[in-house]
Design a protein around this motif. Structure first.
Motif, PDB file in Angstrom:
ATOM      1  N   GLY A  64       0.808  -1.218   0.000  1.00  0.00           N
ATOM      2  CA  GLY A  64       0.000   0.000   0.000  1.00  0.00           C
ATOM      3  C   GLY A  64       0.841   1.268   0.000  1.00  0.00           C
ATOM      4  O   GLY A  64       2.072   1.218  -0.073  1.00  0.00           O
ATOM      5  N   ALA A  78       7.896   9.788 -10.906  1.00  0.00           N
ATOM      6  CA  ALA A  78       7.773   9.493  -9.483  1.00  0.00           C
ATOM      7  C   ALA A  78       7.861   7.994  -9.312  1.00  0.00           C
ATOM      8  O   ALA A  78       7.024   7.250  -9.802  1.00  0.00           O
ATOM      9  N   THR A  79       8.905   7.563  -8.641  1.00  0.00           N
ATOM     10  CA  THR A  79       9.063   6.131  -8.420  1.00  0.00           C
ATOM     11  C   THR A  79       9.728   5.890  -7.078  1.00  0.00           C
ATOM     12  O   THR A  79      10.531   6.710  -6.631  1.00  0.00           O
ATOM     13  N   LYS A  81      11.312   3.067  -6.778  1.00  0.00           N
ATOM     14  CA  LYS A  81      12.086   1.867  -7.066  1.00  0.00           C
ATOM     15  C   LYS A  81      13.555   2.086  -7.383  1.00  0.00           C
ATOM     16  O   LYS A  81      14.349   1.165  -7.257  1.00  0.00           O
TER      17      LYS A  81
HETATM   18  P1  ADP Z   1       7.162   2.646 -11.404  1.00  0.00           P
HETATM   19  O1  ADP Z   1       6.436   1.355 -11.222  1.00  0.00           O
HETATM   20  O2  ADP Z   1       7.992   2.669 -12.627  1.00  0.00           O
HETATM   21  O3  ADP Z   1       7.892   3.080 -10.175  1.00  0.00           O
HETATM   22  P2  ADP Z   1       4.530   3.726 -11.593  1.00  0.00           P
HETATM   23  O4  ADP Z   1       4.004   4.951 -12.200  1.00  0.00           O
HETATM   24  O5  ADP Z   1       4.020   2.458 -12.106  1.00  0.00           O
HETATM   25  O6  ADP Z   1       6.090   3.773 -11.698  1.00  0.00           O
HETATM   26  O7  ADP Z   1       4.248   3.781 -10.052  1.00  0.00           O
HETATM   27  C1  ADP Z   1       4.745   4.886  -9.290  1.00  0.00           C
HETATM   28  C2  ADP Z   1       4.942   4.494  -7.862  1.00  0.00           C
HETATM   29  O8  ADP Z   1       3.678   4.295  -7.238  1.00  0.00           O
HETATM   30  C3  ADP Z   1       5.681   3.216  -7.666  1.00  0.00           C
HETATM   31  O9  ADP Z   1       7.087   3.412  -7.667  1.00  0.00           O
HETATM   32  C4  ADP Z   1       5.192   2.761  -6.290  1.00  0.00           C
HETATM   33  O10 ADP Z   1       5.938   3.363  -5.278  1.00  0.00           O
HETATM   34  C5  ADP Z   1       3.788   3.296  -6.246  1.00  0.00           C
HETATM   35  N1  ADP Z   1       2.805   2.251  -6.559  1.00  0.00           N
HETATM   36  C6  ADP Z   1       2.184   2.052  -7.725  1.00  0.00           C
HETATM   37  N2  ADP Z   1       1.325   0.992  -7.671  1.00  0.00           N
HETATM   38  C7  ADP Z   1       1.418   0.524  -6.422  1.00  0.00           C
HETATM   39  C8  ADP Z   1       0.769  -0.558  -5.714  1.00  0.00           C
HETATM   40  N3  ADP Z   1      -0.110  -1.379  -6.320  1.00  0.00           N
HETATM   41  N4  ADP Z   1       1.099  -0.759  -4.421  1.00  0.00           N
HETATM   42  C9  ADP Z   1       1.992   0.042  -3.815  1.00  0.00           C
HETATM   43  N5  ADP Z   1       2.621   1.068  -4.402  1.00  0.00           N
HETATM   44  C10 ADP Z   1       2.346   1.312  -5.698  1.00  0.00           C
END
Ligand code: ADP
Ligand code: MG
Length: 619
Positions: A64, A78-79, A81
């Motif tokens: 979450g 915004a990531t 990761k």
């Molecule tokens: P990325 O996956 O390349 O980091 P995204 O736009 O897909 O970029 O997601 C942005 C950020 O949102 C992720 O880095 C993560 O921290 C958060 N996030 C997205 N989906 C979820 C999820 N289902 N559960 C928890 N965090 C999420």
């Protein structure tokens, strides 16, 4: 002149980025599933409406997000990761570009509900085309639920560009399979328009493959395990005899990520060389583990292509371990590589001839009459078959199963007939019926015409004849079918079933009769006349493959494709020898067609050469 360069507003930049990240509903599915996996979820649920055009929702039980993170997750770049460029080289997560959510939110109505484990309440955010409409506290379980509604609502051109629901759904299912195969330790389920399409409990890899592709897959799988310094391989290849017409069961995963690699695919094909028929594709489900530093997955925006540091070594290891597995499971040596009926039959006949001691069956056998009985024709063979338990009987097994179609292949050993061969050399024998056709190399039919001669490609000509016949049945909707003695049960994967479902009615118009058509099984009680029962599964597989390879567009006609595909499967092949009567029939039927000069796929069916042409050659 005034300055003219401006920075694009964020929502415009996001829309442009969306074009790259989101091609179709399936791309959204992929991104959302990957985010759920990166969040450490153990159960992931995918809910789809109208092939994703109305709704795509992914619910996970992962870690979450806090309210701030939830808000930030929709910002571009915004990531959570990666922290530095270095991290890119040791990536263990799926995402890293931080583009997906921002892009999706730019072109759809998005609703996010998310909660951290320790929090009482979660966060709700609603966004439409990059604009935040609502943010609130909400009661929601731990994890994240993200729904994407009305994809491309603000880009009508893209929305119109979407294919039929069947096609889009197939892409979604493909993505779902890829993700689910890469993560057997996670429970996945998928619902489409309210009904459950897949329910995949946490399991080992073999069970995951079987749960996706159907119970019958289990017996097809040959394990492949190999561990070297640079590469670890684990997974399965399909036994060669189960190779498919489509490439729908070919999966490579590198570090748990689905990838496409023509090069590695080649390695597998070469391990299967000689074991599968041309045009068939072996199944494989292989996980490769390499040092993340030795690959670059950043070369493709949708990340299904990959660059390896040392491709050649991987190729060699992969090829040899697949070969090894096939050998170990005794698959390689027992196989009869050349399955073409026309080639098989003469051989088995020859064997039989050489070892047929008529003594054993003919009780009144007299060695001095051997010469005479050798001369016997097929009538005798039939009586032999009735004799019990004679050892040599097993030699007939192959023959019996070939059915009637191969009869013509016996022509050279049949005593009573073989007109096309003798007549070539002794025209005087057949004076009363003037022969007008000849077969050349079991491929072309040569026929004399007024102006000279005509050469017909037997396979293409027959395709044209069958094609027009099927089209007629399909449009008139009344075909003759022949009833099967025992119903024929065939199993298909759910993707294949989707395709067949779409064609069910048309298939019925060609003469198929289905007594049941559900889950992964169809039961057939009737087939079109002239369709041998043994060919039915091949025909249907070919059909699925043709449909999948066709890029269906507005003038895509399932009827036409069905007629084409069936005529291709059923047409007499090159290499099949034909009797004079069959040859003549072929010529006459071709010229009774509306468009005799081309095959259904627009290839020339015949050419003519006039006496003048010959004269010129003889000058
Ligand atoms: P990325 O996956 O390349 O980091 P995204 O736009 O897909 O970029 O997601 C942005 C950020 O949102 C992720 O880095 C993560 O921290 C958060 N996030 C997205 N989906 C979820 C999820 N289902 N559960 C928890 N965090 C999420
Ligand atoms: Mg992501």
């Amino acid at each position: 002149m005034a300055d003219i360069i401006q920075l694009l507003p964020d929502h415009v930049a996001n829309q442009i980025a969306a074009g790259e990240v989101v091609q179709r509903p399936a791309s959204v599915v992929k991104e959302l599933l990957e985010n759920a996996i990166d969040a450490g979820s153990s159960t992931i649920k995918l809910i789809i409406k109208d092939a994703g055009k109305t709704l795509i929702q992914v619910i996970d039980d992962g870690k979450g997000m806090s309210a701030t993170d939830a808000r930030l997750s929709f910002e571009r770049h915004a990531t959570s990761k990666i922290r530095s460029a270095e991290d890119l080289f040791s990536l263990n997560t799926k995402g890293f570009r931080g583009e997906a959510l921002a892009s999706i939110a730019a072109i759809a109505h998005v609703e996010l509900k998310t909660k951290l484990e320790q929090d009482e309440l979660g966060t709700l955010i609603e966004i439409e085309g990059s604009t935040i409409k609502n943010q609130d506290m909400v009661v929601t379980p731990k994890g994240t639920s993200l729904s994407v509604k009305n994809l491309f609502f603000n880009i009508p051109a893209r929305r119109n560009f979407l294919k039929s629901n069947n096609v889009e759904l197939r892409h979604i299912i493909d993505e779902f399979h890829r993700v689910a195969l890469a993560h057997p330790d996670i429970t996945f389920s998928m619902y489409h328009n309210g009904s459950e399409s897949f329910n995949l409990p946490e399991s080992n890899y073999r069970q995951r493959v079987v749960n996706i592709f159907g119970g019958k897959t289990n017996e097809k799988l040959v394990p492949v395990e190999e561990e070297t310094e640079v590469l670890k391989i684990s997974g399965f290849v399909g036994k060669p005899e189960f190779a498919k017409r489509t490439k729908s069961e070919q999966f490579f995963f590198v570090n748990n990520r689905f990838i496409k690699s023509a090069y590695l695919n080649h390695a597998i094909n070469s391990a299967f060389e000689g074991l599968v028929k041309e045009g068939s594709h072996p199944s494989y489900f292989l996980n490769l583990t390499v040092d993340p530093k030795s690959i670059d997955i950043n070369i493709h925006p949708t990340k299904t292509e990959i660059k390896f540091d040392d491709e050649h070594t991987l190729y060699a290891i992969l090829r040899s371990s697949v070969k090894h597995s096939l050998g170990q499971f005794n698959i390689a040596p027992v196989l009869d590589f050349e399955r073409d009926n026309n080639l098989d039959t003469p051989y088995s006949y020859r064997d039989k001839n050489a070892t047929t001691p008529k003594v054993e069956v003919d009780r009144s056998f007299n060695p001095f009459q051997e010469e005479k009985s050798q001369v016997s024709s097929r009538g005798l063979t039939q009586t032999y078959r009735k004799e019990p338990a004679a050892q040599w009987e097993s030699l007939y097994v192959g023959l019996e199963s070939k059915g009637t179609k191969t009869d013509s292949d016996f022509s050279e050993v049949e005593f009573e007939s073989d007109p096309e061969k003798t007549s070539l050399f002794s025209d005087d024998v057949t004076t009363e019926t003037v022969q007008t056709t000849y077969q050349l190399h079991n491929k072309y039919i040569i026929s004399t015409i007024k102006s000279g001669m005509m050469i017909l490609d037997q396979h293409r000509a027959h395709q044209r004849i069958l094609y027009e016949g099927f089209l007629k049945h399909l449009t008139v909707k009344e075909a003759v079918s022949q009833q099967l003695l025992f119903p024929l049960t065939l199993e298909f994967s759910s993707t294949e079933m989707t395709v067949l479902q779409q064609l069910k009615e048309d298939l019925e118009h060609t003469g198929f009769v289905f007594s049941s058509f559900k889950d992964s099984t169809i039961e057939i009680t009737g087939v079109p006349v002239n369709v041998p029962e043994s060919e039915v599964s091949i025909i249907l597989e070919q059909l699925i493959s043709d449909i999948e390879q066709e890029v269906p567009d507005s003038n895509f006609s399932a009827t036409d494709l069905l007629a084409k595909s069936m005529s291709k499967s059923l047409a007499i092949k090159t290499g099949q020898s034909l009797t004079t009567i069959e040859q003549e029939h072929l010529v006459n039927s071709l010229f009774a067609c509306k468009e005799p000069s081309v095959s259904p796929t627009n290839r020339v069916t015949f050419i003519t050469m006039s006496v003048d042409d010959f004269d010129k050659k003889f000058m």
